[in-house]
Each structure stands twice: as C-alpha cells, then as structure tokens.
Design a protein around this motif. Structure first.
Motif, PDB file in Angstrom:
ATOM      1  N   ASP A  53       0.868  -1.175   0.000  1.00 27.52           N
ATOM      2  CA  ASP A  53       0.000   0.000   0.000  1.00 27.52           C
ATOM      3  C   ASP A  53       0.908   1.230   0.000  1.00 27.52           C
ATOM      4  OD1 ASP A  53      -1.516   2.251   0.896  1.00 27.52           O
ATOM      5  OD2 ASP A  53      -3.037   0.910   1.700  1.00 27.52           O
ATOM      6  N   SER A  54       0.978   1.927  -1.127  1.00 34.58           N
ATOM      7  CA  SER A  54       1.898   3.057  -1.240  1.00 34.58           C
ATOM      8  C   SER A  54       1.411   4.300  -0.497  1.00 34.58           C
ATOM      9  CB  SER A  54       2.127   3.405  -2.716  1.00 34.58           C
ATOM     10  OG  SER A  54       0.912   3.765  -3.354  1.00 34.58           O
ATOM     11  N   VAL A  55       0.133   4.320  -0.097  1.00 39.54           N
ATOM     12  CA  VAL A  55      -0.380   5.463   0.665  1.00 39.54           C
ATOM     13  C   VAL A  55       0.071   5.375   2.124  1.00 39.54           C
ATOM     14  CG1 VAL A  55      -2.435   6.735   1.383  1.00 39.54           C
ATOM     15  CG2 VAL A  55      -2.369   5.643  -0.872  1.00 39.54           C
ATOM     16  N   SER A  56      -0.138   4.212   2.745  1.00 37.17           N
ATOM     17  CA  SER A  56       0.282   4.024   4.138  1.00 37.17           C
ATOM     18  C   SER A  56       1.722   3.537   4.245  1.00 37.17           C
ATOM     19  CB  SER A  56      -0.638   3.022   4.836  1.00 37.17           C
ATOM     20  OG  SER A  56      -0.517   1.735   4.235  1.00 37.17           O
ATOM     21  N   GLN A  57       2.316   3.150   3.104  1.00 36.87           N
ATOM     22  CA  GLN A  57       3.700   2.654   3.036  1.00 36.87           C
ATOM     23  C   GLN A  57       3.891   1.398   3.883  1.00 36.87           C
ATOM     24  OE1 GLN A  57       6.240   6.014   3.992  1.00 36.87           O
ATOM     25  NE2 GLN A  57       5.929   6.921   1.979  1.00 36.87           N
ATOM     26  N   LYS A  58       2.914   0.505   3.782  1.00 39.62           N
ATOM     27  CA  LYS A  58       2.990  -0.776   4.467  1.00 39.62           C
ATOM     28  C   LYS A  58       2.530  -1.892   3.544  1.00 39.62           C
ATOM     29  CE  LYS A  58       2.500   0.786   9.269  1.00 39.62           C
ATOM     30  NZ  LYS A  58       2.583   2.228   9.015  1.00 39.62           N
ATOM     31  N   VAL A  59       3.076  -3.079   3.788  1.00 42.15           N
ATOM     32  CA  VAL A  59       2.633  -4.281   3.079  1.00 42.15           C
ATOM     33  C   VAL A  59       1.416  -4.845   3.803  1.00 42.15           C
ATOM     34  CG1 VAL A  59       3.220  -6.659   2.490  1.00 42.15           C
ATOM     35  CG2 VAL A  59       4.898  -4.829   2.146  1.00 42.15           C
ATOM     36  N   VAL A  60       0.383  -5.199   3.039  1.00 44.24           N
ATOM     37  CA  VAL A  60      -0.846  -5.753   3.599  1.00 44.24           C
ATOM     38  C   VAL A  60      -0.898  -7.239   3.273  1.00 44.24           C
ATOM     39  CG1 VAL A  60      -3.363  -5.609   3.641  1.00 44.24           C
ATOM     40  CG2 VAL A  60      -2.000  -3.543   3.236  1.00 44.24           C
ATOM     41  N   LEU A  61      -1.083  -8.070   4.301  1.00 47.54           N
ATOM     42  CA  LEU A  61      -1.218  -9.524   4.128  1.00 47.54           C
ATOM     43  C   LEU A  61      -2.627  -9.925   4.538  1.00 47.54           C
ATOM     44  CD1 LEU A  61       1.218 -12.337   5.039  1.00 47.54           C
ATOM     45  CD2 LEU A  61      -1.079 -12.430   5.987  1.00 47.54           C
ATOM     46  N   TYR A  62      -3.244 -10.813   3.732  1.00 47.89           N
ATOM     47  CA  TYR A  62      -4.602 -11.258   4.045  1.00 47.89           C
ATOM     48  C   TYR A  62      -4.809 -12.715   3.649  1.00 47.89           C
ATOM     49  CZ  TYR A  62      -9.593 -11.359   4.732  1.00 47.89           C
ATOM     50  OH  TYR A  62     -10.831 -11.688   5.205  1.00 47.89           O
ATOM     51  N   GLY A  63      -5.600 -13.413   4.491  1.00 43.32           N
ATOM     52  CA  GLY A  63      -6.112 -14.736   4.154  1.00 43.32           C
ATOM     53  C   GLY A  63      -5.092 -15.849   4.255  1.00 43.32           C
ATOM     54  N   GLY A  64      -5.435 -16.993   3.620  1.00 37.74           N
ATOM     55  CA  GLY A  64      -4.580 -18.166   3.626  1.00 37.74           C
ATOM     56  C   GLY A  64      -5.252 -19.356   4.277  1.00 37.74           C
ATOM     57  N   PHE A  65      -4.470 -20.410   4.459  1.00 39.75           N
ATOM     58  CA  PHE A  65      -4.959 -21.675   5.004  1.00 39.75           C
ATOM     59  C   PHE A  65      -3.901 -22.238   5.932  1.00 39.75           C
ATOM     60  CE2 PHE A  65      -5.545 -26.366   4.543  1.00 39.75           C
ATOM     61  CZ  PHE A  65      -6.830 -26.452   5.090  1.00 39.75           C
ATOM     62  N   ASP A  66      -4.308 -22.688   7.124  1.00 42.01           N
ATOM     63  CA  ASP A  66      -3.332 -23.169   8.114  1.00 42.01           C
ATOM     64  C   ASP A  66      -3.390 -24.681   8.319  1.00 42.01           C
ATOM     65  OD1 ASP A  66      -5.624 -23.606   9.589  1.00 42.01           O
ATOM     66  OD2 ASP A  66      -5.132 -22.189  11.192  1.00 42.01           O
ATOM     67  N   GLY A  67      -4.016 -25.397   7.396  1.00 46.29           N
ATOM     68  CA  GLY A  67      -4.144 -26.841   7.517  1.00 46.29           C
ATOM     69  C   GLY A  67      -5.505 -27.274   8.015  1.00 46.29           C
ATOM     70  N   GLN A  68      -6.212 -26.356   8.703  1.00 52.18           N
ATOM     71  CA  GLN A  68      -7.543 -26.654   9.222  1.00 52.18           C
ATOM     72  C   GLN A  68      -8.548 -25.553   8.911  1.00 52.18           C
ATOM     73  OE1 GLN A  68      -6.760 -27.326  13.449  1.00 52.18           O
ATOM     74  NE2 GLN A  68      -6.764 -29.544  13.112  1.00 52.18           N
ATOM     75  N   ASN A  69      -8.078 -24.302   8.899  1.00 55.73           N
ATOM     76  CA  ASN A  69      -8.987 -23.160   8.799  1.00 55.73           C
ATOM     77  C   ASN A  69      -8.637 -22.250   7.636  1.00 55.73           C
ATOM     78  OD1 ASN A  69     -10.313 -23.746  11.423  1.00 55.73           O
ATOM     79  ND2 ASN A  69      -8.294 -23.244  12.244  1.00 55.73           N
ATOM     80  N   TYR A  70      -9.674 -21.694   7.034  1.00 52.21           N
ATOM     81  CA  TYR A  70      -9.506 -20.597   6.097  1.00 52.21           C
ATOM     82  C   TYR A  70      -9.412 -19.313   6.920  1.00 52.21           C
ATOM     83  CZ  TYR A  70     -10.907 -24.180   2.820  1.00 52.21           C
ATOM     84  OH  TYR A  70     -10.970 -25.351   2.107  1.00 52.21           O
ATOM     85  N   LEU A  71      -8.473 -18.462   6.588  1.00 47.38           N
ATOM     86  CA  LEU A  71      -8.127 -17.349   7.458  1.00 47.38           C
ATOM     87  C   LEU A  71      -8.652 -16.020   6.913  1.00 47.38           C
ATOM     88  CD1 LEU A  71      -4.459 -18.461   8.173  1.00 47.38           C
ATOM     89  CD2 LEU A  71      -6.518 -18.934   9.525  1.00 47.38           C
ATOM     90  N   GLY A  72      -9.018 -15.125   7.839  1.00 44.66           N
ATOM     91  CA  GLY A  72      -9.546 -13.816   7.469  1.00 44.66           C
ATOM     92  C   GLY A  72      -8.937 -12.707   8.289  1.00 44.66           C
ATOM     93  N   ASP A  73      -7.686 -12.887   8.713  1.00 40.12           N
ATOM     94  CA  ASP A  73      -7.017 -11.846   9.493  1.00 40.12           C
ATOM     95  C   ASP A  73      -6.147 -10.978   8.583  1.00 40.12           C
ATOM     96  OD1 ASP A  73      -5.478 -14.090   9.027  1.00 40.12           O
ATOM     97  OD2 ASP A  73      -4.383 -13.992  10.922  1.00 40.12           O
ATOM     98  N   THR A  74      -5.961  -9.734   9.004  1.00 34.98           N
ATOM     99  CA  THR A  74      -5.185  -8.756   8.244  1.00 34.98           C
ATOM    100  C   THR A  74      -3.944  -8.380   9.038  1.00 34.98           C
ATOM    101  OG1 THR A  74      -7.224  -7.848   7.282  1.00 34.98           O
ATOM    102  CG2 THR A  74      -5.232  -6.487   7.139  1.00 34.98           C
ATOM    103  N   TRP A  75      -2.790  -8.433   8.381  1.00 31.12           N
ATOM    104  CA  TRP A  75      -1.525  -8.080   9.021  1.00 31.12           C
ATOM    105  C   TRP A  75      -0.793  -7.049   8.174  1.00 31.12           C
ATOM    106  CZ3 TRP A  75       0.392 -10.161  13.672  1.00 31.12           C
ATOM    107  CH2 TRP A  75      -0.416 -11.141  14.246  1.00 31.12           C
ATOM    108  N   LEU A  76      -0.080  -6.150   8.856  1.00 25.28           N
ATOM    109  CA  LEU A  76       0.651  -5.080   8.186  1.00 25.28           C
ATOM    110  C   LEU A  76       2.142  -5.221   8.474  1.00 25.28           C
ATOM    111  CD1 LEU A  76      -1.705  -2.124   9.201  1.00 25.28           C
ATOM    112  CD2 LEU A  76      -1.837  -3.552   7.147  1.00 25.28           C
TER     113      LEU A  76
END
Length: 275
Positions: A53-76
C-alpha cells in the motif's frame, strides 16, 4: 511475496514445506535471503497473499490456510521497523485461501475472490489504511481463487488471468480502478492456477510464469501487452523448472523479476530465479 519500497527489499512470508505450515519472514536484498526476527509474526499459513500500500507505506497480508482453517485476518508489515502488526478491523472480506491482492491504481491495496471452503468468491474490497471497504464495480470477473494478477504501474491497468473456479476461469480481465473488463486476446495462454505474475518495467509488460494445469505444473512464460490487449509467449534459453504456488515480484534495484519456491508435482522448491 512482494516488493517493499519502504525497506527496498522483497518480503516473503510463510508457506508450506511439505510437512509444516510456516510463519517465518524473509528479506531478499538482491543477492541474499535473510531471515527476519519479528516480535509478533502472523500465525502459520500457506496461500495467503500480500501487496504494498503506497499510501500508508505498508505491506498488507490477508487470508490463507493453516491446515484446518480458512483465514480472514489482516496483518501489516512495516519495512521501516521490520515488524508485523495485526490490524483490528470493523469490516473484512470473507475468510479465504488463495485470494488476489494487488495495488489499486490509486495506491491502495485491493482484494478480490478466494476460496471460502465451499464457494469461490467474487467480492472486491479495498484497504483504506485502517479498515476494509467493500467495492461494487459495475462488472466483476467470475468467482475464482489462485489467479495470476499484477498491476502495470505505468498505465495503472490491473491484469488477471486464470485461477481455480466452478465457472470457466480461462479468461483475461483488466481493471482500471473503476470497473473490470473481459478481454478477448488473439493469443491465449493455457489455463493455469497458482501461477506467478509481476509487472516488468523494462519489458513494459505484465509477466506470468508457471502455474498448475490439471495437475501438471508448467514452465512457460507469457507477457501481456496492454496496448494491444494480447498475450505473447516469451522464449528463453534458460528458465526455472515447472512449478505452481511460487512467489514472484519485481525488484527495481536489480531491474529483474524474482521467482522463489513453489512446488513441482507436490515437491516443495526453494530455488531463486531472476528474469
């Protein structure tokens, strides 16, 4: 995997090594991969996506799979401090694996699609720096996950191809910041999912490499020419072995596209290539 202008390095997070879901963070400085020790890394996962994200100057990570669950958390990811921070949001896209995250022409990070465990998604959201806002373009692509997507930083055109879906995903879509357009290229690359994509300024094209095709991993390279709305295959004397699920990002310091990892016939890879 994505390029982080704040640190001037390519950032890679997580994955699956054939036995374990990972949550390690690595930086590539153009010559060497260096593991970064972080205070609060995101939980382990594979098939997450991230973009800068060039406005906030941070990388945004979202989603994925941990072997059991589909993920909906957001990390910067803050490249200035080399630390992860979980974002507490009032709204968010569905929990999915294999979403598409890419820079919007306005500099923000957009989300599209993914697989939620039963259905492929076609929702579109935008990160505003502190929360997700759902977007409602007049036209959207068919629902899918694990498509190849990249943004032409010069023209602002987003290009997306292929993926996994219930409805035909063998098509090319472009996004201009307002709506999606289904393209009709004269040349069409084979259907692939889990392919890598990146914009290469020196070639003035979005480059797509590899991907799975009905269980057979590919090693072909294709370039999207937005000016003529067509795909052309790129032939080189040397190229990476076939793979899917790899990281792919453009490094402006090297003026090269970097490819790392993935899997070939379900065998994990850890080789690094540059174009």
């Amino acid at each position: 995997m994505t390029y982080d202008p704040a640190s001037g390095k390519i950032i890679m997070f997580g994955g699956y090594d054939g036995n374990t879901y990972l949550n390690d963070t690595w930086e590539f400085d153009g010559a060497t991969w260096i593991q970064v020790t972080t205070n609060t890394p995101p939980p382990p996962r594979t098939a997450a996506q991230m973009a800068y994200d060039s406005v906030s100057q941070k990388v945004v990570l979202y989603g994925g799979f941990d072997g059991q669950n589909y993920l909906g958390d957001t990390w910067l990811w803050d490249g200035k401090t080399s630390q992860w921070t979980q974002a507490t949001t009032a709204h968010q896209p569905p929990a999915v694996t294999g979403p598409m995250l890419f820079p919007d022409p306005n500099g923000r990070v957009d989300y599209f699609g993914g697989f939620a465990g039963q259905f492929y998604q076609l929702e579109m959201w935008q990160w505003n720096g502190s929360d997700w806002t759902q977007l409602f373009p007049p036209t959207v692509p068919f629902a899918r996950s694990s498509a190849a997507v990249a943004t032409n930083s010069v023209t602002g055109q987003v290009v997306m191809f292929g993926g996994l879906a219930d409805v035909n995903p063998i098509n090319t879509w472009t996004y201009d910041g307002t709506t999606w357009t289904l393209q009709s290229p004269r040349s069409q690359l084979p259907w692939v999912y889990g392919a890598g994509a990146a914009y290469h300024p020196l070639l003035s094209t979005v480059v797509v490499f590899g991907g799975g095709n009905g269980g057979v991993d590919q090693d072909s390279t294709w370039k999207w020419y937005g000016s003529i709305s067509d795909w052309r295959q790129f032939f080189s004397a040397q190229r990476p072995p076939p793979r899917e699920g790899h990281g792919m990002a453009y490094d402006p310091a090297l003026h090269h596209v970097i490819v790392f990892g993935g899997q070939n016939q379900e065998v994990p890879l850890n080789d690094t290539w540059e174009l």
